[in-house]
Design an enzyme around this catalytic site. Sequence first.
Site, PDB file in Angstrom:
ATOM      1  N   GLY A  18       0.830  -1.204   0.000  1.00  0.00           N
ATOM      2  CA  GLY A  18       0.000   0.000   0.000  1.00  0.00           C
ATOM      3  C   GLY A  18       0.863   1.251   0.000  1.00  0.00           C
ATOM      4  O   GLY A  18       2.097   1.182  -0.083  1.00  0.00           O
ATOM      5  N   PHE A  19       0.204   2.351   0.105  1.00  0.00           N
ATOM      6  CA  PHE A  19       0.885   3.646   0.040  1.00  0.00           C
ATOM      7  C   PHE A  19       1.921   3.794   1.167  1.00  0.00           C
ATOM      8  O   PHE A  19       3.128   3.939   0.904  1.00  0.00           O
ATOM      9  CB  PHE A  19      -0.201   4.732   0.068  1.00  0.00           C
ATOM     10  CG  PHE A  19       0.240   6.071   0.528  1.00  0.00           C
ATOM     11  CD1 PHE A  19       1.290   6.731  -0.092  1.00  0.00           C
ATOM     12  CD2 PHE A  19      -0.437   6.695   1.571  1.00  0.00           C
ATOM     13  CE1 PHE A  19       1.691   7.983   0.346  1.00  0.00           C
ATOM     14  CE2 PHE A  19      -0.054   7.952   2.001  1.00  0.00           C
ATOM     15  CZ  PHE A  19       1.011   8.595   1.401  1.00  0.00           C
ATOM     16  N   ILE A  20       1.503   3.699   2.403  1.00  0.00           N
ATOM     17  CA  ILE A  20       2.449   3.868   3.513  1.00  0.00           C
ATOM     18  C   ILE A  20       3.353   2.642   3.626  1.00  0.00           C
ATOM     19  O   ILE A  20       4.567   2.755   3.812  1.00  0.00           O
ATOM     20  CB  ILE A  20       1.699   4.117   4.847  1.00  0.00           C
ATOM     21  CG1 ILE A  20       0.849   5.389   4.736  1.00  0.00           C
ATOM     22  CG2 ILE A  20       2.684   4.223   6.017  1.00  0.00           C
ATOM     23  CD1 ILE A  20      -0.040   5.664   5.936  1.00  0.00           C
ATOM     24  N   ASP A  42       0.000  -8.716   1.412  1.00  0.00           N
ATOM     25  CA  ASP A  42      -0.924  -7.716   0.877  1.00  0.00           C
ATOM     26  C   ASP A  42      -1.915  -8.410  -0.052  1.00  0.00           C
ATOM     27  O   ASP A  42      -1.530  -9.237  -0.881  1.00  0.00           O
ATOM     28  CB  ASP A  42      -0.149  -6.630   0.113  1.00  0.00           C
ATOM     29  CG  ASP A  42      -0.942  -5.345  -0.030  1.00  0.00           C
ATOM     30  OD1 ASP A  42      -0.462  -4.314   0.477  1.00  0.00           O
ATOM     31  OD2 ASP A  42      -2.039  -5.370  -0.617  1.00  0.00           O
ATOM     32  N   GLY A  50      -3.772  -1.823  -2.347  1.00  0.00           N
ATOM     33  CA  GLY A  50      -2.332  -1.772  -2.618  1.00  0.00           C
ATOM     34  C   GLY A  50      -2.054  -2.289  -4.023  1.00  0.00           C
ATOM     35  O   GLY A  50      -2.924  -2.895  -4.645  1.00  0.00           O
ATOM     36  N   LEU A  74      -0.463  -2.718   8.879  1.00  0.00           N
ATOM     37  CA  LEU A  74      -1.002  -1.557   8.165  1.00  0.00           C
ATOM     38  C   LEU A  74      -2.201  -1.934   7.306  1.00  0.00           C
ATOM     39  O   LEU A  74      -2.923  -1.051   6.830  1.00  0.00           O
ATOM     40  CB  LEU A  74       0.079  -0.945   7.253  1.00  0.00           C
ATOM     41  CG  LEU A  74       1.341  -0.404   7.928  1.00  0.00           C
ATOM     42  CD1 LEU A  74       2.361   0.007   6.873  1.00  0.00           C
ATOM     43  CD2 LEU A  74       1.015   0.789   8.821  1.00  0.00           C
ATOM     44  N   ALA A 114      -1.524   0.145  13.193  1.00  0.00           N
ATOM     45  CA  ALA A 114      -1.866   1.474  12.687  1.00  0.00           C
ATOM     46  C   ALA A 114      -3.343   1.748  12.909  1.00  0.00           C
ATOM     47  O   ALA A 114      -4.202   1.033  12.407  1.00  0.00           O
ATOM     48  CB  ALA A 114      -1.537   1.562  11.199  1.00  0.00           C
ATOM     49  N   TYR A 137     -16.678   2.788  10.794  1.00  0.00           N
ATOM     50  CA  TYR A 137     -15.233   2.671  10.543  1.00  0.00           C
ATOM     51  C   TYR A 137     -14.449   3.170  11.751  1.00  0.00           C
ATOM     52  O   TYR A 137     -13.495   2.520  12.208  1.00  0.00           O
ATOM     53  CB  TYR A 137     -14.868   3.488   9.290  1.00  0.00           C
ATOM     54  CG  TYR A 137     -13.388   3.584   9.042  1.00  0.00           C
ATOM     55  CD1 TYR A 137     -12.674   2.503   8.536  1.00  0.00           C
ATOM     56  CD2 TYR A 137     -12.692   4.762   9.321  1.00  0.00           C
ATOM     57  CE1 TYR A 137     -11.313   2.593   8.313  1.00  0.00           C
ATOM     58  CE2 TYR A 137     -11.335   4.856   9.098  1.00  0.00           C
ATOM     59  CZ  TYR A 137     -10.647   3.778   8.589  1.00  0.00           C
ATOM     60  OH  TYR A 137      -9.297   3.868   8.380  1.00  0.00           O
ATOM     61  N   LYS A 156     -11.781   0.939  14.069  1.00  0.00           N
ATOM     62  CA  LYS A 156     -10.394   1.289  14.397  1.00  0.00           C
ATOM     63  C   LYS A 156     -10.204   1.415  15.912  1.00  0.00           C
ATOM     64  O   LYS A 156      -9.155   1.050  16.450  1.00  0.00           O
ATOM     65  CB  LYS A 156      -9.988   2.597  13.691  1.00  0.00           C
ATOM     66  CG  LYS A 156      -9.790   2.453  12.199  1.00  0.00           C
ATOM     67  CD  LYS A 156      -8.872   1.290  11.864  1.00  0.00           C
ATOM     68  CE  LYS A 156      -7.649   1.641  11.109  1.00  0.00           C
ATOM     69  NZ  LYS A 156      -6.804   0.465  10.795  1.00  0.00           N
TER      70      LYS A 156
END
Length: 333
Positions: A17-19, A38, A43, A83, A124, A156, A160
């Site tokens: 993914g991005f991070i 992943d 991603g 993540l 995360a 959501y 989290k």
Amino acid sequence: MALVGAGGRFLITGGAGFIGSHLTELLLSEGHEVVVLDALSTGQLANLGSVQDHPELRFVQGSVLDELVVDELVHECDVVVHLAAVVGVRLVVEQPLRSFITNIRGTENVITAAHRYKRKLLVASSSEIYGKNGHGPLSELSDRIVGPPTVSRWAYATAKAVDEVLALAYNRERGLPTVVVRLFNTVGPRQSPAYGMVIPRLVRQALAGDALTVYGSGNQTRCFCHVLDVVPALRSLLDDDRAIGEVFNIGSTEEISIRELAERVIAATGSSSTIRLVPYEEAYSAGFEDMERRLPDTTKINQLIGWAPTRNLSHILEDAITDARQPTPTAAG
Ligand code: UDP
């Protein structure tokens, strides 16, 4: 099998993914081994293009919902960075069930496996957990103010928060060495415009000469932090045992309204685009609620490891513009 590096072998869920891809690059550059798990839902392999042939990288396509794969990979690794999640307001609103199950069951799978094998774990979380609390800088102990669970966005935020509760309970009651981070609006190269994130969207609209879609009044504010500032923060927290059992906000404190952000994007791209105010119900759906303000108090991480972002919004926009001008990456490997 490759040798274990000085800091051991890292498992990164969501590593394509991005991070995750930026963290993977950092760990490989330090000489560590990295295993990426992943599902390639949001991603993409192209995010790992620069390291795809690295001998210390192993990519496993799979979901954190797959308990057996998670168990096996956590067992093989020394440190776990979790993540993988369904992220982006658009996905969360449009696919609440997928979002909720991945974010709760997937995290539980990772946490229980880390506990089984006594692995250090970084989880995360998100500034979304604060919900509508817009009263000034949000510290780790600030209240959560969320609407009803019938609204996907609050579901959501709840998922989290449950992840955090689970991680911290495993730490306190079962000794799991875990660190929780709450990420505030992280941006930078490779962030996809597809899931609603504002900077990649506005930058692409400006470059295409389209109107920039500013939702609501545009007076809502955010603070954007460069991924290349965020990733070293994650890295340092993993190295510091004082972070275990703690929660840390990670984000920038440079606050800007979305309307002003759009103006900055137009100026930075030299675009002749205009700004179009889009009502929330048109952008998302009826009943959608936005956060008016989201400003982190980052005193805690600053005091523990001396962390503060080094890249301002101008730098962030320059990088986002350069990234958007790149040809669309094709999946590698
Ligand atoms: N936003 C916008 N135009 C877009 C996408 C998003 O005005 O095309 C707004 C969105 O309503 C929010 C802010 O930009 O107020 C940041 O949105 P993003 O989805 O990037 O992050 P989050 O809402 O999680 O802070």
